[in-house]
Design a protein around this motif. Structure first.
Motif, PDB file in Angstrom:
ATOM      1  N   LYS A   1       0.839  -1.136   0.063  1.00 24.19           N
ATOM      2  CA  LYS A   1       0.062  -0.123   0.001  1.00 24.19           C
ATOM      3  C   LYS A   1       0.714   1.260  -0.287  1.00 24.19           C
ATOM      4  O   LYS A   1       0.460   2.251  -0.389  1.00 24.19           O
ATOM      5  CB  LYS A   1      -0.978  -0.023   1.311  1.00 24.19           C
ATOM      6  CG  LYS A   1      -2.178  -0.893   1.172  1.00 24.19           C
ATOM      7  CD  LYS A   1      -2.871  -1.221   2.166  1.00 24.19           C
ATOM      8  CE  LYS A   1      -4.124  -1.910   2.238  1.00 24.19           C
ATOM      9  NZ  LYS A   1      -5.075  -1.858   3.147  1.00 24.19           N
ATOM     10  N   THR A   2       1.947   1.226   0.489  1.00 20.91           N
ATOM     11  CA  THR A   2       3.048   2.495   0.632  1.00 20.91           C
ATOM     12  C   THR A   2       3.279   2.879  -0.787  1.00 20.91           C
ATOM     13  O   THR A   2       3.558   3.993  -1.218  1.00 20.91           O
ATOM     14  CB  THR A   2       4.245   1.790   1.059  1.00 20.91           C
ATOM     15  OG1 THR A   2       4.911   0.823   0.878  1.00 20.91           O
ATOM     16  CG2 THR A   2       4.055   1.774   2.727  1.00 20.91           C
ATOM     17  N   GLN A   3       3.138   1.936  -2.014  1.00 23.68           N
ATOM     18  CA  GLN A   3       3.363   2.463  -3.232  1.00 23.68           C
ATOM     19  C   GLN A   3       2.218   3.227  -3.740  1.00 23.68           C
ATOM     20  O   GLN A   3       2.549   4.155  -4.513  1.00 23.68           O
ATOM     21  CB  GLN A   3       3.636   1.026  -4.238  1.00 23.68           C
ATOM     22  CG  GLN A   3       4.921   0.055  -3.820  1.00 23.68           C
ATOM     23  CD  GLN A   3       6.005   0.828  -4.078  1.00 23.68           C
ATOM     24  OE1 GLN A   3       6.128   1.302  -5.413  1.00 23.68           O
ATOM     25  NE2 GLN A   3       6.892   0.796  -3.081  1.00 23.68           N
ATOM     26  N   TRP A   4       0.997   2.811  -3.288  1.00 27.38           N
ATOM     27  CA  TRP A   4      -0.152   3.814  -3.636  1.00 27.38           C
ATOM     28  C   TRP A   4       0.063   5.307  -3.206  1.00 27.38           C
ATOM     29  O   TRP A   4      -0.210   5.941  -3.581  1.00 27.38           O
ATOM     30  CB  TRP A   4      -1.280   3.113  -3.093  1.00 27.38           C
ATOM     31  CG  TRP A   4      -1.746   1.778  -3.872  1.00 27.38           C
ATOM     32  CD1 TRP A   4      -1.696   0.663  -3.639  1.00 27.38           C
ATOM     33  CD2 TRP A   4      -2.780   1.978  -5.125  1.00 27.38           C
ATOM     34  NE1 TRP A   4      -2.361  -0.154  -4.453  1.00 27.38           N
ATOM     35  CE2 TRP A   4      -3.027   0.694  -5.176  1.00 27.38           C
ATOM     36  CE3 TRP A   4      -3.237   2.955  -6.004  1.00 27.38           C
ATOM     37  CZ2 TRP A   4      -3.658   0.261  -6.663  1.00 27.38           C
ATOM     38  CZ3 TRP A   4      -3.925   2.570  -6.795  1.00 27.38           C
ATOM     39  CH2 TRP A   4      -4.285   1.336  -7.406  1.00 27.38           C
ATOM     40  N   GLU A   5       0.461   5.032  -1.884  1.00 23.80           N
ATOM     41  CA  GLU A   5       0.638   6.203  -0.799  1.00 23.80           C
ATOM     42  C   GLU A   5       1.704   7.124  -1.834  1.00 23.80           C
ATOM     43  O   GLU A   5       1.580   8.307  -1.852  1.00 23.80           O
ATOM     44  CB  GLU A   5       0.964   6.078   0.498  1.00 23.80           C
ATOM     45  CG  GLU A   5      -0.097   5.209   1.249  1.00 23.80           C
ATOM     46  CD  GLU A   5       0.277   4.874   2.382  1.00 23.80           C
ATOM     47  OE1 GLU A   5       1.469   4.710   2.937  1.00 23.80           O
ATOM     48  OE2 GLU A   5      -0.802   4.169   3.274  1.00 23.80           O
TER      49      GLU A   5
ATOM     50  N   LEU B   1       2.675  11.941  -5.180  1.00 24.92           N
ATOM     51  CA  LEU B   1       3.613  12.555  -6.274  1.00 24.92           C
ATOM     52  C   LEU B   1       2.371  13.422  -7.077  1.00 24.92           C
ATOM     53  O   LEU B   1       2.777  13.931  -8.312  1.00 24.92           O
ATOM     54  CB  LEU B   1       4.228  11.722  -7.140  1.00 24.92           C
ATOM     55  CG  LEU B   1       5.489  10.903  -6.516  1.00 24.92           C
ATOM     56  CD1 LEU B   1       5.897  10.080  -7.406  1.00 24.92           C
ATOM     57  CD2 LEU B   1       6.364  12.163  -6.144  1.00 24.92           C
ATOM     58  N   GLY B   2       1.309  13.238  -6.718  1.00 25.81           N
ATOM     59  CA  GLY B   2       0.274  13.810  -7.387  1.00 25.81           C
ATOM     60  C   GLY B   2      -0.427  13.182  -8.650  1.00 25.81           C
ATOM     61  O   GLY B   2      -1.289  13.726  -9.304  1.00 25.81           O
ATOM     62  N   MET B   3      -0.436  11.991  -8.567  1.00 30.05           N
ATOM     63  CA  MET B   3      -1.068  10.953  -9.788  1.00 30.05           C
ATOM     64  C   MET B   3      -2.145  10.969  -9.670  1.00 30.05           C
ATOM     65  O   MET B   3      -2.576  10.673  -8.325  1.00 30.05           O
ATOM     66  CB  MET B   3      -0.039   9.910  -9.888  1.00 30.05           C
ATOM     67  CG  MET B   3       1.407   9.860 -10.235  1.00 30.05           C
ATOM     68  SD  MET B   3       2.131   8.288 -10.478  1.00 30.05           S
ATOM     69  CE  MET B   3       3.536   8.504 -11.020  1.00 30.05           C
ATOM     70  N   SER B   4      -2.987  10.700 -10.465  1.00 27.87           N
ATOM     71  CA  SER B   4      -4.416  10.293 -10.408  1.00 27.87           C
ATOM     72  C   SER B   4      -4.409   8.830 -10.367  1.00 27.87           C
ATOM     73  O   SER B   4      -3.429   8.039 -10.323  1.00 27.87           O
ATOM     74  CB  SER B   4      -5.117  10.585 -11.908  1.00 27.87           C
ATOM     75  OG  SER B   4      -4.763  10.012 -12.831  1.00 27.87           O
TER      76      SER B   4
END
Length: 216
Positions: free
Chosen positions: A114-118, A123-126
């Motif tokens: 989940k840290t990859q999602w965070e 970084l402001g990605m959608s």
């Protein structure tokens, strides 16, 4: 009139093997597209989508492929559609493959921390950018070995299509057996051809699994 099993029969079996390979490719390609949608919906979709995709997976995995082949082959005619064995078998194999690939890929997506999602969100990605540039590349790395291994299962499962008249390797073997009355020889050659198609995929899957595990 019976005849001896010979070179011409081997060529016929090779022709059947070509149709087996083609059906396997269609099942994998179509199942892969639908399976990706199932995987994303099951892992990341809203509750209704998760319930629908979970139900789809359970129904397909919980019923025999043979029954699904009969359902699609005879089911189309109930609704007034006259389809060939080729179409019915292709649709059935695509649904079968999508359920299993979708379940495998769902697990691979959920295996990404989940840290990859965070981090991607920071970084402001959608959501779709996170999925495309961060999550799916990592999930694909995890998914490659079991996906390649499942390709061998697809090849072997295409043999069931012979029951509805699709002329694949096994069906040609049945026809050659009827003409030569040498079932042991014919099915020994058929088994060898299936082995020649499936063994390299199984070995490739094991190689990829060792390679990716060593990279961690």
């Amino acid at each position: 009139m019976l005849r001896e099993f010979g070179t011409d029969d081997i060529l016929l079996l090779l022709t059947g093997a070509q149709w087996t390979v083609l059906l396997s490719l269609i099942a994998f390609a179509g199942g892969g597209i639908l399976g990706l949608l199932v995987a994303v919906g099951r892992a990341l979709g809203p509750t209704p989508v998760k319930l629908i995709t979970e139900g789809f997976i359970r129904i397909v995995q919980g019923t025999p492929l043979l029954g699904q082949l009969f359902l699609f082959y005879f089911g189309f005619s109930i609704f007034g559609f006259d389809v060939s064995a080729w179409v019915a078998v292709s649709v059935a194999m695509i649904f079968f493959s999508s359920a299993f690939l979708g379940d495998v890929w769902r697990g691979c997506i959920e295996a990404v921390p989940k840290t990859q999602w965070e981090a991607a969100e920071a970084l402001g990605m959608s959501f779709f950018e996170q999925l495309r540039y961060v999550i799916l590349p990592q999930a694909i790395r995890i998914a490659v070995p079991p996906t390649v291994g499942f390709m061998a299962q697809i090849v072997k499962n295409t043999s069931l299509s012979a029951v509805v008249g699709f002329v694949d390797l096994l069906r040609v073997g049945q026809l050659v057996t009827a003409a030569t009355f040498e079932p042991f020889t014919v099915y020994l050659v058929v088994a060898f051809m299936y082995f020649a198609l499936c063994y390299p995929l199984s070995q490739w899957s094991r190689h990829l699994e060792k390679k990716f595990n060593a990279a961690h």
